[in-house]
Design a protein around this motif. Sequence first.
Motif, PDB file in Angstrom:
ATOM      1  N   UNK A 186      21.729 -29.906 -90.655  1.00 54.89           N
ATOM      2  CA  UNK A 186      22.364 -28.606 -90.214  1.00 54.89           C
ATOM      3  C   UNK A 186      21.348 -27.332 -90.773  1.00 54.89           C
ATOM      4  N   UNK A 187      21.035 -27.489 -91.892  1.00 55.83           N
ATOM      5  CA  UNK A 187      20.452 -26.167 -92.597  1.00 55.83           C
ATOM      6  C   UNK A 187      19.063 -26.272 -92.275  1.00 55.83           C
ATOM      7  N   UNK A 204      34.037 -20.595 -84.480  1.00 58.43           N
ATOM      8  CA  UNK A 204      33.251 -19.535 -84.596  1.00 58.43           C
ATOM      9  C   UNK A 204      31.821 -19.821 -84.866  1.00 58.43           C
ATOM     10  N   UNK A 205      31.402 -20.964 -85.020  1.00 64.34           N
ATOM     11  CA  UNK A 205      29.908 -21.371 -85.483  1.00 64.34           C
ATOM     12  C   UNK A 205      29.721 -22.150 -86.528  1.00 64.34           C
ATOM     13  N   UNK A 229      26.673 -20.653 -83.095  1.00 64.14           N
ATOM     14  CA  UNK A 229      26.489 -22.125 -82.940  1.00 64.14           C
ATOM     15  C   UNK A 229      25.175 -22.245 -82.024  1.00 64.14           C
ATOM     16  N   UNK A 230      24.848 -21.443 -80.995  1.00 61.60           N
ATOM     17  CA  UNK A 230      24.021 -21.702 -80.096  1.00 61.60           C
ATOM     18  C   UNK A 230      22.652 -21.409 -80.594  1.00 61.60           C
ATOM     19  N   UNK A 231      22.467 -19.995 -81.037  1.00 64.18           N
ATOM     20  CA  UNK A 231      21.066 -19.320 -81.207  1.00 64.18           C
ATOM     21  C   UNK A 231      21.092 -19.572 -82.742  1.00 64.18           C
ATOM     22  N   UNK A 232      21.881 -19.876 -83.717  1.00 64.93           N
ATOM     23  CA  UNK A 232      22.030 -20.202 -85.144  1.00 64.93           C
ATOM     24  C   UNK A 232      21.724 -18.657 -85.642  1.00 64.93           C
ATOM     25  N   UNK A 233      21.717 -17.744 -85.124  1.00 68.14           N
ATOM     26  CA  UNK A 233      21.563 -16.305 -85.725  1.00 68.14           C
ATOM     27  C   UNK A 233      22.717 -16.054 -86.623  1.00 68.14           C
TER      28      UNK A 233
END
Length: 209
Positions: A27-28, A143-144, A168-172
């Motif tokens: 994930x990281x 929330x992500x 969650x989607x953009x990972x920003x």
Amino acid sequence: MKKWLALLLAVLMLCALAHAQSDNQTTLAQIEKANAAISSIEGKFAQTKKLAANGKEIKSDGTLYISETDKMAMHYNAPSTDLLIINGERFYMIRGKKKNNFNTEKNKAMRSLRNTLLYCVHGKPAQLAEENAADISVSNEKTGIIVTLSSQKKTPRGYEKIILNYEGKTLLLTRMEMIEWGGNSTVYEISDMKTNTSIDASVYTIPEK
């Protein structure tokens, strides 16, 4: 029989821990890869600083700019006098009437703060944890993706814990909470982000005086 069961349980726990650590690393790595593909970010930020002594909250807001790997600027609307600019090794801050212009190559504490901010906004919490020998954990929430860094060693100006929320989607990065050892905390919430747009270089210009 009891010893055999205890051994089996210990092995199962170790396997589960190794699996969780592997998932965290994956994930990281995904967060870092997604952010590496973005050349610039411009968005709004809301800042809330909470004082542990009296529970008072100090709120401010403005526009956040991020470019490359070593440029970040926070231009405040309220209060309009405040400003934060990171440009290479330079770290410039205005807080009210107080101005500071640091060379982070010569100032260890400000170098640490510079790296903390840049690594978080660029999706590199794993690198931040490694540099500071901090524990790191990852969880998937509504929330992500929540990344929590917990310091192993108390430092005078350091942070006990940093909690990061990556969308969650953009990972920003959309939220960052920094908790000091003394109990004070600062929360930054980022919204209305535009990515890979042209940002005027002047927003990173550090005043000469």
